[in-house]
Scaffold this motif. Structure first.
Motif, mmCIF file in Angstrom:
data_model
loop_
_atom_site.group_PDB
_atom_site.id
_atom_site.type_symbol
_atom_site.label_atom_id
_atom_site.label_comp_id
_atom_site.label_asym_id
_atom_site.label_seq_id
_atom_site.Cartn_x
_atom_site.Cartn_y
_atom_site.Cartn_z
ATOM 1 N N GLY A 48 0.819 -1.209 0.000
ATOM 2 C CA GLY A 48 0.000 0.000 0.000
ATOM 3 C C GLY A 48 0.852 1.259 0.000
ATOM 4 O O GLY A 48 0.563 2.221 -0.719
ATOM 5 N N ALA A 49 1.895 1.251 0.815
ATOM 6 C CA ALA A 49 2.762 2.435 0.884
ATOM 7 C C ALA A 49 3.390 2.707 -0.489
ATOM 8 O O ALA A 49 3.463 3.848 -0.935
ATOM 9 C CB ALA A 49 3.849 2.231 1.930
ATOM 10 N N PHE A 101 -4.095 7.758 7.287
ATOM 11 C CA PHE A 101 -2.908 6.886 7.293
ATOM 12 C C PHE A 101 -2.628 6.445 5.865
ATOM 13 O O PHE A 101 -3.509 5.891 5.193
ATOM 14 C CB PHE A 101 -3.134 5.646 8.183
ATOM 15 C CG PHE A 101 -1.907 4.769 8.236
ATOM 16 C CD1 PHE A 101 -0.817 5.118 9.019
ATOM 17 C CD2 PHE A 101 -1.815 3.624 7.462
ATOM 18 C CE1 PHE A 101 0.338 4.339 9.044
ATOM 19 C CE2 PHE A 101 -0.668 2.820 7.482
ATOM 20 C CZ PHE A 101 0.410 3.187 8.279
ATOM 21 N N GLU A 112 -8.564 8.899 2.254
ATOM 22 C CA GLU A 112 -9.278 7.628 2.432
ATOM 23 C C GLU A 112 -10.759 7.999 2.573
ATOM 24 O O GLU A 112 -11.088 8.930 3.307
ATOM 25 C CB GLU A 112 -8.866 6.957 3.744
ATOM 26 C CG GLU A 112 -7.413 6.609 3.893
ATOM 27 C CD GLU A 112 -7.062 6.462 5.372
ATOM 28 O OE1 GLU A 112 -7.243 5.373 5.933
ATOM 29 O OE2 GLU A 112 -6.612 7.457 5.978
ATOM 30 N N ASP A 146 -7.221 6.764 -1.627
ATOM 31 C CA ASP A 146 -6.444 5.649 -1.067
ATOM 32 C C ASP A 146 -7.429 4.551 -0.656
ATOM 33 O O ASP A 146 -8.112 4.670 0.367
ATOM 34 C CB ASP A 146 -5.637 6.168 0.139
ATOM 35 C CG ASP A 146 -4.816 5.068 0.822
ATOM 36 O OD1 ASP A 146 -5.104 3.883 0.595
ATOM 37 O OD2 ASP A 146 -3.907 5.417 1.598
ATOM 38 N N GLN A 199 -7.115 -0.022 2.166
ATOM 39 C CA GLN A 199 -7.860 -0.818 3.153
ATOM 40 C C GLN A 199 -9.315 -1.035 2.739
ATOM 41 O O GLN A 199 -9.912 -2.063 3.043
ATOM 42 C CB GLN A 199 -7.805 -0.117 4.528
ATOM 43 C CG GLN A 199 -8.371 -0.947 5.633
ATOM 44 C CD GLN A 199 -7.834 -0.605 7.024
ATOM 45 O OE1 GLN A 199 -8.472 -0.895 7.995
ATOM 46 N NE2 GLN A 199 -6.668 -0.019 7.139
ATOM 47 N N LYS A 255 -3.338 -4.598 0.004
ATOM 48 C CA LYS A 255 -4.000 -5.509 0.941
ATOM 49 C C LYS A 255 -4.828 -6.624 0.265
ATOM 50 O O LYS A 255 -4.280 -7.648 -0.119
ATOM 51 C CB LYS A 255 -4.873 -4.692 1.897
ATOM 52 C CG LYS A 255 -4.022 -3.885 2.910
ATOM 53 C CD LYS A 255 -4.898 -3.268 3.958
ATOM 54 C CE LYS A 255 -4.126 -2.441 4.965
ATOM 55 N NZ LYS A 255 -3.473 -3.218 5.991
HETATM 56 C C1 PLP Z 1 -5.382 3.408 3.925
HETATM 57 C C2 PLP Z 1 -4.030 2.791 3.955
HETATM 58 N N1 PLP Z 1 -3.092 3.231 3.107
HETATM 59 C C3 PLP Z 1 -1.865 2.698 3.075
HETATM 60 C C4 PLP Z 1 -1.513 1.676 3.932
HETATM 61 C C5 PLP Z 1 -0.109 1.098 3.881
HETATM 62 O O1 PLP Z 1 -0.157 -0.158 3.322
HETATM 63 P P1 PLP Z 1 1.107 -1.161 3.486
HETATM 64 O O2 PLP Z 1 1.180 -1.529 4.925
HETATM 65 O O3 PLP Z 1 0.765 -2.328 2.587
HETATM 66 O O4 PLP Z 1 2.305 -0.429 3.017
HETATM 67 C C6 PLP Z 1 -2.457 1.177 4.827
HETATM 68 C C7 PLP Z 1 -2.099 0.106 5.772
HETATM 69 O O5 PLP Z 1 -2.724 -0.136 6.762
HETATM 70 C C8 PLP Z 1 -3.762 1.749 4.845
HETATM 71 O O6 PLP Z 1 -4.694 1.319 5.695
#
Ligand code: PLP
Length: 398
Positions: free
Chosen positions: A102-103, A134, A186, A219, A222, A248
């Protein structure tokens, strides 16, 4: 710490781990190294949306395992093209970029926004994100995240992010005045406490973005892949974002991330500007294709709607008995119970009753059951959860 010390671990100390070692998983259950079964209402943090080891995904992965594991992006990757076509067909976007988390998907989105600002507008990009959001743990996504505790200790932060108040009309006024390159959010803040976006607010936000040529980046790391009852949450808000990020649930537990964009936006990326060795690896894409096909089956999301309605209605009945539950919120199978007290106390008590739960911030208990949960499993969850809440009431509020 020396290797012979009793508290030595070869693993770096970045997580507060609960006292459970998981060896096996099937559907909504996992088994410990002592072969004890646990009902899993975490789904690997919204990742194993089809339950553990879904047989169709396993079969497809086994076939791919005996065929080809990895080639790099120096060549065409047919599985990547197949998954991109499916994602494009089922969304409002035209092109996909694949990565591993996700990051990284959000990093790709941030780089794309910056590329557009530099190329098209000949200026430095500014991106509005929201308080309590987040977006990940890399340096750019930490800078994008609207929570001080995530940033602390990693200063100086990457420049170019402006954090505004979420679901707040004053923020919309500020966005019209600032005219940033993009707004990133989000539609249901997960880690920030399971807080859904106000539909009227986001409708206005989207209109401001359209009027002023501001890119809307959603985003869905999740919330995507059926988690909230629709394939993507933006559909429920009738939005047409410019960019969306996924990870995810996309691979059912096999690491994969994706950034999708409208063609006029993605055109800012040219060969050499972004990449990833593993991104869009044939195994990861196989997991993605199979997962997406299952979630897209005719009755899949109907069943999610039915079971989540049942789960929400069962949870509502707890409100009368347990006055320390302040609010139940969320969508589909992403549910938060805000409590008067410490959510981790409930998570720990549930663990002792062989039930896996999550927190989201200090006072929200987060429920992320698999989308494939059956009515019997929901009933079993409610029975155990009620016991946990009774114990919590006796110990904390007695
Ligand atoms: C909305 C959101 N964006 C990004 C991330 C980051 O994802 P990752 O842990 O796969 O890098 C998360 C992780 O919980 C998330 O909930």
């Amino acid at each position: 710490m020396s290797k012979s010390a009793t508290d030595y671990s070869p693993i770096m100390n970045t997580y507060n781990r609960l006292p459970l070692s998981i060896q096996k998983g099937k559907g909504a259950y996992v088994w410990s190294d002592k072969n004890e079964a646990y009902l899993d209402f975490t789904s690997g943090i919204a990742t194993c949306n089809l339950g553990h080891c879904p047989p169709e995904v396993q079969k497809a992965l086994e076939k791919q395992l005996s065929n080809l594991w990895h080639t790099s992006n120096l060549y065409h990757v047919p599985k990547q093209e197949e998954l991109a076509s499916l994602l494009v067909e089922k969304s409002c976007f035209d092109q996909a970029f694949f990565c591993n988390s996700g990051a990284e998907a959000n990093e790709a989105a941030i780089k794309l926004v910056r590329a557009i600002a530099n190329k098209k507008h000949k200026k430095q990009a500014s991106i509005v994100t929201f308080q309590q959001s987040f977006h990940g743990r890399t340096l750019a996504t930490v800078a994008a995240t609207g929570q001080e505790k995530i940033k602390a200790g990693f200063e100086p932060m990457l420049e170019g992010f402006i954090h505004l108040s979420y679901n707040d009309y004053q923020s919309l006024q500020t966005i019209s005045e600032l005219e940033p390159t993009a707004v990133m959010l989000e539609l249901l803040q997960g880690e920030g406490g399971v807080v859904p976006t106000d539909p009227d607010w986001v409708k206005e936000l989207s209109a401001i973005c359209k009027e002023n040529g501001i890119l809307l980046v959603i985003d869905e790391v999740q919330t995507g892949m059926g988690r909230t009852g629709s394939l993507f949450l933006y559909e429920q808000y009738h939005l047409e974002p410019d960019i969306m990020t996924l990870a995810k649930g996309l691979g059912s537990g096999f690491p994969i991330g994706a950034m999708l964009a409208k063609e006029e936006v993605s055109a800012a990326f040219q060969p050499g500007m972004h990449g990833s060795t593993f991104g869009g690896n044939p195994l990861a894409c196989t997991a993605g294709i199979e997962t997406l096909n299952i979630i897209s089956e005719e009755n899949f999301l109907k069943n999610v709607a039915e079971q989540s309605k049942f789960l929400h209605s069962q949870l509502e009945t707890l409100l009368d008995d347990f006055s320390f539950i302040k609010e139940i919120r969320g969508k589909g199978m992403l549910i938060g119970l805000e409590i008067n007290g410490n959510a981790m106390d409930i998570v720990n008590m549930a663990l002792e009753q062989n039930l896996l739960l999550l927190s989201a911030g200090p006072n929200v208990v987060r429920l992320l059951p698999p989308l494939t949960i059956s009515q019997e499993e929901v009933v079993s969850f409610i029975q155990t959860f009620t016991k946990v809440l009774q114990q919590y009431r006796e110990e904390e509020h007695g």
